[in-house]
Design a protein around this motif. Sequence first.
Motif: not given
Lengths: 414, 284
Positions: B6-21
């Motif tokens: 679950x946490x890994x999923x969040x990390x990926x989401x943040x990495x791909x979705x949130x950080x670039x945004x």
Amino acid sequence: MDKSLNTLKYTYLLIFFAGFIIAGSSCSNESPDIQNQLLGKDWEYIAEESEGTTVNFMMWQGSPVINNYINNYLIPEVRKRFNIDLRISGGQGAEIVQLVMGEKQAGISNGEIDMVWINGETFFQLRKIKGLWGPFVDKLPNAQYIDFEDQYINTDFQQPVNYMECPWSIGQFAMVYDTSKIVSPPSNLRELASYVRKYPGTFTISNDFTGMTLLKSFLAELGGGTNSLNGPFNAEKYNDLSSQLWHYINSNKQYFWKKGTTFPKEQSKVSQLFANGELYIDYGFGEGGIEEKVKSGLYPKSTRVYPWDNGTIKNTNYLGILSNSPNKAGAMQVINFMISPEAQFEKSHADGMDANPVIDINRLPVEWQDSFNSASGRKYGPALRDLENYAFPEPAPEYMIRLYDDFRKKVIEN
Amino acid sequence: MKISKHQLGIVFFILIGVVPFFGALLYAVLYSFGIVGILNEGFTFLFWKSVFHSGDFVKSLGYSMSIALVSVILSVGGALWLAINFTRNFQSRFFSFIIYLPLAIPGIVTAFFTFQLLSKGGLFSRIFHRLGWIESASGFPDLVNDTYAIGIVLAFITLVLPFFLLLFLSVYKNENIEQLSSLAKSLGANSTQVIRRIIVPILLKKTWIVIVLYFIFLLGSYEVPLILGQEHPQMLSVLIIREIKQYDLTKISEGYAIAVMYTIMVSLAALILFLPKKKISHET
């Protein structure tokens, strides 16, 4: 739970900053000094350096005949002669400037692009952000064929070129009409006003470089003569003439295409509208640029080019090398070939790219002079010398900037 | 430390979705205040002032919202009408093919298609001319690049209506609307009452978030208004790109200022849309 959330937070922060560090570290790539020393070297050294390299060329790819010349003549030739792998990417004007701005912003000293095809507006912008490398043109052996005394070549938008960009083609803006639709096309502002009343909806001004060039012709006419806009930018003169121009357009635009409520975004749209018969008057660079369009059947055979009484702009387009180009020697070799008699001759064929040679025919070896002089001319469009008496050079770039801005504010949004 | 899936999923989401945004947003904010940008000379409110002063943003926002609103209302209305009246027909293979097809076509293609069909030199104009209904190309009504954005709205409807139709059909099935309707009828409701009191409320209640999201999506669409719009006013994305790519390099920051305002607005709308729902799901 709280603890793991905290560690997660730090992980994100770490990743976030790592991203910045990675982005930042690309600033300090190899020293560009070696590249800059090229200006002190002789041509032999440069030619040797360029052998077997890759050159990235960013150019406008919107014309099939130009693409054909580049893909089927230039690329194979430079590979055969210099073993240079010339790669083309699409982009012009603002895109080039944005790319250089972005790379400069990120501190990239080895950019993606080596050479670019530009005109005066981009030259002005690139100079402003120090995006061009040079002066390199006087290093090119084939530069001997170019007449740098010619004001249309040594001055680009009233700015001295100073060997910072190499001329490639020269052309003149001209008016186009369909002889089957109108008998005598308007060739001054007074005639245009009565023309649009007689044929409402058949004339418009594109909101782009081409349209602004037409407006410069109008502005010069309001200024009272062919050379009224020459010299450095004069705000007072601009304000005076442009307010007359906007008054003229606004009081006539109800007879323009779509009753002047909107204007085409770009010239290609005007061409389409002319081709399908909505517009009766067109205009364009390269002496109107109709030769290929008529031959390919886009424009009717009854299409002709005519001069505007007070003259239209004649200008040169150029090749530049970017300041962060990783292969300046290769770019110089390619540019030198592009201004060679053979490459310029190939480019001038009326049923090919149909671009006027920028080299002075009289300076060429006799056999090349013969080839150029015996080449068959255009069938539909005029020759550059036919419009000689109707030419004036590009005014200072500020005129263009202000026209763009004001055309939007005072005409389109009005 | 163990990291769960679950946490890994969040990390990926943040990495791909949130950080670039947020990276892009930060860059745009800095650019709009003149802090970055090679021709900018440091912090200034100048660009924000000039954006507010020109009124372009407000005009463009109003224009975009009207177009998006009209398109969504017409699409939802049309889809409702089709879903209610032709529920059975869409179960056939042919009809479901017809409604799935537009979903596979990208916006830019729809825009070009609309242009080819509806411009004054387009297909319809030529047919009308051949039939003798109009005398010349200019006699054809103004449907693209026009003042009322008819072309844009038509293209949006083509893009969005089939999606709503499919959505309504599946909700219709999943919520047992058919049974509810016959129940209501057996209790004495007439068919207008069934439609107005049962079918439409259920369909809209189940799908309103998607409808609002589509409104936001249309608000920010780029290629359709670029091809079919006029030069002024322009829809937001077109305006932003125009400002960012403009000839006068000293004014690029104005484009970023508009982009920042637009981003904040849409983010707020998204937050408002999703926050209360979270609370409800916690309660249950």
